[in-house]
Scaffold this motif. Structure first.
Motif, short mmCIF file in Angstrom:
data_model
loop_
_atom_site.label_atom_id
_atom_site.label_comp_id
_atom_site.label_asym_id
_atom_site.label_seq_id
_atom_site.Cartn_x
_atom_site.Cartn_y
_atom_site.Cartn_z
N ILE A 55 -22.37 6.85 -11.05
CA ILE A 55 -23.66 7.55 -11.16
C ILE A 55 -23.46 8.95 -11.73
CG2 ILE A 55 -24.81 6.23 -9.35
CD1 ILE A 55 -24.25 8.54 -7.43
N SER A 56 -22.23 9.25 -12.14
CA SER A 56 -21.93 10.53 -12.76
C SER A 56 -21.05 10.28 -13.97
CB SER A 56 -21.21 11.45 -11.77
OG SER A 56 -20.99 12.74 -12.34
N GLU A 57 -21.01 11.24 -14.88
CA GLU A 57 -20.20 11.08 -16.08
C GLU A 57 -19.24 12.24 -16.22
OE1 GLU A 57 -22.98 10.82 -19.24
OE2 GLU A 57 -23.73 12.85 -19.00
N GLY A 58 -18.20 12.02 -17.02
CA GLY A 58 -17.18 13.05 -17.20
C GLY A 58 -15.82 12.52 -16.79
N TRP A 59 -14.87 13.44 -16.53
CA TRP A 59 -13.51 13.06 -16.16
C TRP A 59 -13.45 12.79 -14.66
CZ3 TRP A 59 -9.73 12.16 -19.68
CH2 TRP A 59 -9.98 12.56 -20.99
N THR A 60 -14.10 11.72 -14.28
CA THR A 60 -14.28 11.42 -12.85
C THR A 60 -13.29 10.38 -12.31
OG1 THR A 60 -15.91 9.74 -13.44
CG2 THR A 60 -16.74 11.94 -12.93
N LEU A 61 -12.52 9.73 -13.18
CA LEU A 61 -11.53 8.76 -12.74
C LEU A 61 -10.16 9.43 -12.77
CD1 LEU A 61 -12.84 5.63 -14.67
CD2 LEU A 61 -13.08 6.13 -12.23
N CYS A 62 -9.48 9.44 -11.63
CA CYS A 62 -8.25 10.21 -11.47
C CYS A 62 -7.06 9.33 -11.07
CB CYS A 62 -8.44 11.30 -10.41
SG CYS A 62 -9.75 12.49 -10.81
N ARG A 63 -5.89 9.91 -11.24
CA ARG A 63 -4.64 9.29 -10.81
C ARG A 63 -3.94 10.23 -9.84
NH1 ARG A 63 -3.30 5.65 -15.13
NH2 ARG A 63 -4.61 3.82 -14.74
N GLU A 64 -3.16 9.65 -8.92
CA GLU A 64 -2.46 10.46 -7.93
C GLU A 64 -1.14 10.97 -8.50
OE1 GLU A 64 -1.16 10.23 -3.21
OE2 GLU A 64 -1.77 8.42 -4.28
N ASN A 65 -0.87 12.26 -8.30
CA ASN A 65 0.38 12.87 -8.73
C ASN A 65 1.47 12.69 -7.68
OD1 ASN A 65 -0.87 14.03 -11.12
ND2 ASN A 65 -1.83 15.51 -9.74
#
Length: 251
Positions: A55-65
């Motif tokens: 429901i949002s756009e942008g760099w919203t998908l992340c990976r764990e460091n």
């Protein structure tokens, strides 16, 4: 002599009886099952996936460091289909900092494990429509319409949805209702529930493509680039073909 022998051996006899009685008392009662030191078997974890939408756009998908923080890895758009990963029916979640390229962090945020296009990512619970137990689906606003706080004509608000806006539909009209239930981003887990007139919302793939193309045509029409005329021409050709493709698919 007999009396003397009895007196001498009596303590030994009594001690022997007591020792035998103690040995018998140490034995388990009859029909008692022997307990073994077998370690308890852990319950098997059942992994499942539940469909939802962004429901949002942008760099919203992340990976764990490696240090346990999260960093943006992929852009998403409103309506992108994702799957919430669940273990024994509960979404996989964790607390972690969001680490940005400039080194700053937003601390102690809640993250949900999701799958997008076959790969796993972490995203915020406030970026998805639900926990993966609904029917969230991309749709587009085809005509300007008011936002309603409930599926009722009397619940109309001053806010509106403009044509071309992508939205996520979570509930379809039932019992002759003329409203769609939508979820929009409001900075809280799983967004805010609103309603809009069904006549102004379409989930048809061709309608979504047509409205998306129109917004791109407008964008390139105002952009300062030498390629804009060529790009606009290609987009217009595709836009004119979409109604034909839609009619052909309906037949």
């Amino acid at each position: 002599m007999k009396k003397i022998a009895l007196i001498l051996f009596a303590p030994l006899f009594i001690a022997g009886c007591r020792e035998k009685a103690n040995e018998q008392s140490a034995l388990p009662p009859a029909n008692t099952e022997w307990q073994t030191n077998v370690p308890a078997v852990k319950a098997e974890i059942q992994r499942t996936k539940g469909q939802t939408a962004m429901i949002s756009e942008g760099w919203t998908l992340c990976r764990e460091n490696e240090d346990g923080t999260m960093s943006s890895a992929l852009e998403s758009a409103i309506g992108d289909e994702v799957f919430v990963i669940k273990e024994n029916g509960t979404p996989v979640q964790k607390k972690a900092d969001w680490k940005f390229q400039n080194g700053t962090r937003t601390k102690d945020l809640n993250w949900v494990l999701v799958e997008f296009e076959g790969e796993e990512y972490w995203t915020r619970d406030l970026f998805i429509a639900d926990e993966g137990d609904g029917d969230a689906k991309l749709a587009v606003v085809t005509a300007e319409t008011h936002i309603y706080s409930q599926a009722d004509d009397m619940a109309m608000t001053k806010d509106t949805l403009t044509p071309g806006k992508n939205v996520v539909v979570c509930g379809w009209p039932t019992n002759n209702s003329q409203f769609y239930e939508l979820k929009i981003y409001n900075g809280k887990p799983y967004g805010k529930k609103i309603y809009a007139e069904a006549s102004a919302i379409s989930s048809d793939m061709y309608d979504i493509e047509m409205v998306t193309l129109l917004s791109k045509i407008e964008k390139y029409g105002t952009a300062k680039t030498e390629l804009k005329l060529e790009v606009i021409s290609e987009l217009m050709d595709l836009y004119e073909k979409l109604p034909e493709l839609k009619n052909a698919a309906a037949q």
